[in-house]
Design an enzyme around this catalytic site. Structure first.
Site, PDB file in Angstrom:
ATOM      1  CD  GLU A 167      -1.147   5.518  78.749  1.00  0.00           C
ATOM      2  OE1 GLU A 167      -0.417   6.080  77.997  1.00  0.00           O
ATOM      3  OE2 GLU A 167      -1.386   4.226  79.151  1.00  0.00           O
ATOM      4  CD  GLU A 357      -4.006   1.635  77.737  1.00  0.00           C
ATOM      5  OE1 GLU A 357      -3.084   1.383  77.275  1.00  0.00           O
ATOM      6  OE2 GLU A 357      -4.715   2.655  77.308  1.00  0.00           O
TER       7      GLU A 357
HETATM    8  C1  FCB Z   1      -0.712   3.206  76.158  1.00  0.00           C
HETATM    9  C2  FCB Z   1      -1.648   4.035  75.614  1.00  0.00           C
HETATM   10  C3  FCB Z   1      -2.438   3.146  74.293  1.00  0.00           C
HETATM   11  C4  FCB Z   1      -1.392   2.332  73.458  1.00  0.00           C
HETATM   12  C5  FCB Z   1      -0.671   1.409  74.486  1.00  0.00           C
HETATM   13  C6  FCB Z   1       0.318   0.259  73.682  1.00  0.00           C
HETATM   14  O1  FCB Z   1       0.199   4.089  76.624  1.00  0.00           O
HETATM   15  O2  FCB Z   1      -2.573   4.360  76.218  1.00  0.00           O
HETATM   16  O3  FCB Z   1      -2.907   3.986  73.428  1.00  0.00           O
HETATM   17  O4  FCB Z   1      -0.622   2.846  72.714  1.00  0.00           O
HETATM   18  O5  FCB Z   1       0.147   2.259  75.281  1.00  0.00           O
END
Ligand code: FCB
Length: 446
Positions: A167, A357
């Site tokens: 990210e 994610e």
């Molecule tokens: C993302 C992150 C991860 C976690 C989630 C909820 O941005 O990569 O570490 O905090 O959000």
């Protein structure tokens, strides 16, 4: 009910994701101090001033956690290696305990038939490098390349896939413009430099891993659907600028070798000199692209105060009407298919896309039975339906990772938001699978 594995194309991979600082227990095993330890020690930055010193104590519970991954039926595990665990001072002396740990992790996954998907940086910058300017200092690209070489020379031959940086938006904008994450700056020049250097570091690490003969290298970007808060021109423009900063800048840099006009309008003056000449490094060929997706946000034009127009980007976030998670994030599954189709259409074409994610911090588990999480099952199911929708439209989505395997340290929010498929009792650190864990197991096993 979650859709079954058989509802997805053959070979579609299901995984769980975690990150080093959020689960390992950074006080143990010879890891160095990180800028998150410094940030958390500053009053007001992190709920309860909590840090990752103990977290889930994954370092000492590795086998138990890998057994849980296996029991759920996951094909692949996305974890991160901590820069400060491998090189406590960021450069120089290697912490062999750290390398040994990551080797045990990778071998433990392979023994269980699970593919190791590594991320090299999920935010634990060694404090020593932060003291030298961290992501503001151009040298970070080479420091990061050296760290990449150290860790991947040890485990790279057994890694299924690797991405340098988790990210870039959070590493740069959230941390240097909004001040919400370490190092907690609010400075446009620092931000512009961090935004560019994070991509330069991505490119340098990719070069190093190619040089080591590694395959299946990617990049992981997070995206948030940016919607106008109302029908005014100002709100529409605010959402457009926000979308460019958050969802296009990094992807455009990596895949096209240029930055969006909307962002350059406000940032160009602050970018490091000669930034245009770095794109041959930034655009190293990659084999896949990862999308982290959670929510949408609404934007409006920032108000003029006493005749002073708000400085660029002159946007304000407005609370939205949709149901929210314990992060106060709106649940907006449609954003996931929006981004998957947008990425393919505008940037990545045939390149495999992974949802690296997706998940939620539960509301239901806050009150009542901590193992009953129907809202998480519904969230995952609704987002998987959006993945199926994108697949139906021909988007080459090849896998989906749940965030997260375990409840863990949720950065500035501390230990209160629980994202796990597995409940962690913070007093005993015992693990208890939630209903969503059982739902995943049913969906993944025949
Ligand atoms: C993302 C992150 C991860 C976690 C989630 C909820 O941005 O990569 O570490 O905090 O959000």
């Amino acid at each position: 009910m979650l859709p079954h594995r058989s509802d997805f194309p053959t070979g579609f991979l299901f995984g769980a994701a975690t990150s080093a600082y959020q689960i390992e227990g950074h006080a143990a095993g010879g890891a160095g101090r990180t800028h998150w330890d410094d940030f958390a020690a500053t009053p007001g930055n992190v709920a309860g001033a909590e840090n990752g010193a103990i977290a889930c104590d994954h370092l000492h519970r590795l086998d138990e956690d890998l057994d849980l991954l296996k029991a759920a039926g996951f094909d692949v595990y996305r974890f991160s290696t901590s820069w400060a665990r491998v090189l406590p001072e960021g450069r120089g002396t290697v912490n062999t305990q750290g390398l040994d740990f990551y080797e045990r992790l990778v071998d433990g996954l392979l023994e269980r038939g699970i593919k190791p998907a590594a991320t090299l940086y999920h935010w634990e910058l060694p404090s020593t490098l932060s003291d030298l300017g961290g992501w503001r200092n151009r040298d970070i690209a080479n420091w990061f390349a050296d760290y990449t070489d150290v860790i991947m020379s040890r485990i790279g031959d057994r890694i299924w896939s690797a991405a340098p940086i988790n990210e870039p938006w959070c590493v740069s904008w959230l941390s240097h413009f909004e001040g919400a994450h370490a190092p907690g700056l609010r400075d446009i020049r620092a931000t512009a430099r961090a935004m560019h250097h994070v991509l330069l570091a991505h490119g340098r690490a990719t070069q190093v891993m190619r040089g080591l003969g590694m395959k299946n290298l990617g990049a992981v970007c997070n995206m948030e659907f940016a919607a106008p808060a109302n029908t005014s021109d100002g709100a529409r423009e605010a959402a457009r600028v926000q979308d460019a900063i958050y969802n296009h800048f990094f992807l455009s840099g990596i895949t096209k070798g240029c930055y969006p006009e909307e962002v350059l309008n406000g940032m160009e003056a602050h970018l490091p000199e000669g930034w245009q000449n770095d794109f041959d490094i930034i655009t190293q060929p990659i084999d896949w692209i990862g999308l982290n997706y959670y929510t949408r946000k609404l934007y409006d034009a920032a108000p003029t105060v006493e005749n002073h127009p708000a400085p660029w980007p002159a946007t304000v976030e407005v609370e939205g009407p949709l149901p929210k998670t314990a992060m106060n994030w709106e649940v907006y599954p449609q954003g996931l298919s929006h981004f998957l189709t947008m990425m393919q259409r505008d940037y990545t074409g045939d390149l495999p896309i992974y949802v690296t994610e997706n998940g939620m911090a539960g509301m239901s588990e806050l009150s009542g039975d901590p193992l009953s999480d129907p809202d998480r099952i519904a969230y995952l199911s609704d987002h998987l339906a959006e993945v199926q929708g994108a697949l139906d439209q021909g988007v080459p989505v090849k896998g989906y990772f749940v965030w997260s395997l375990l409840d863990n340290y949720e950065w500035a929010m501390g230990y209160a938001p629980r994202f796990g498929l597995i409940h962690v009792d913070w007093a005993t650190l015992n693990r208890y699978p939630k209903a969503s864990f059982s739902a995943i197991r049913e969906a993944l096993n025949s």
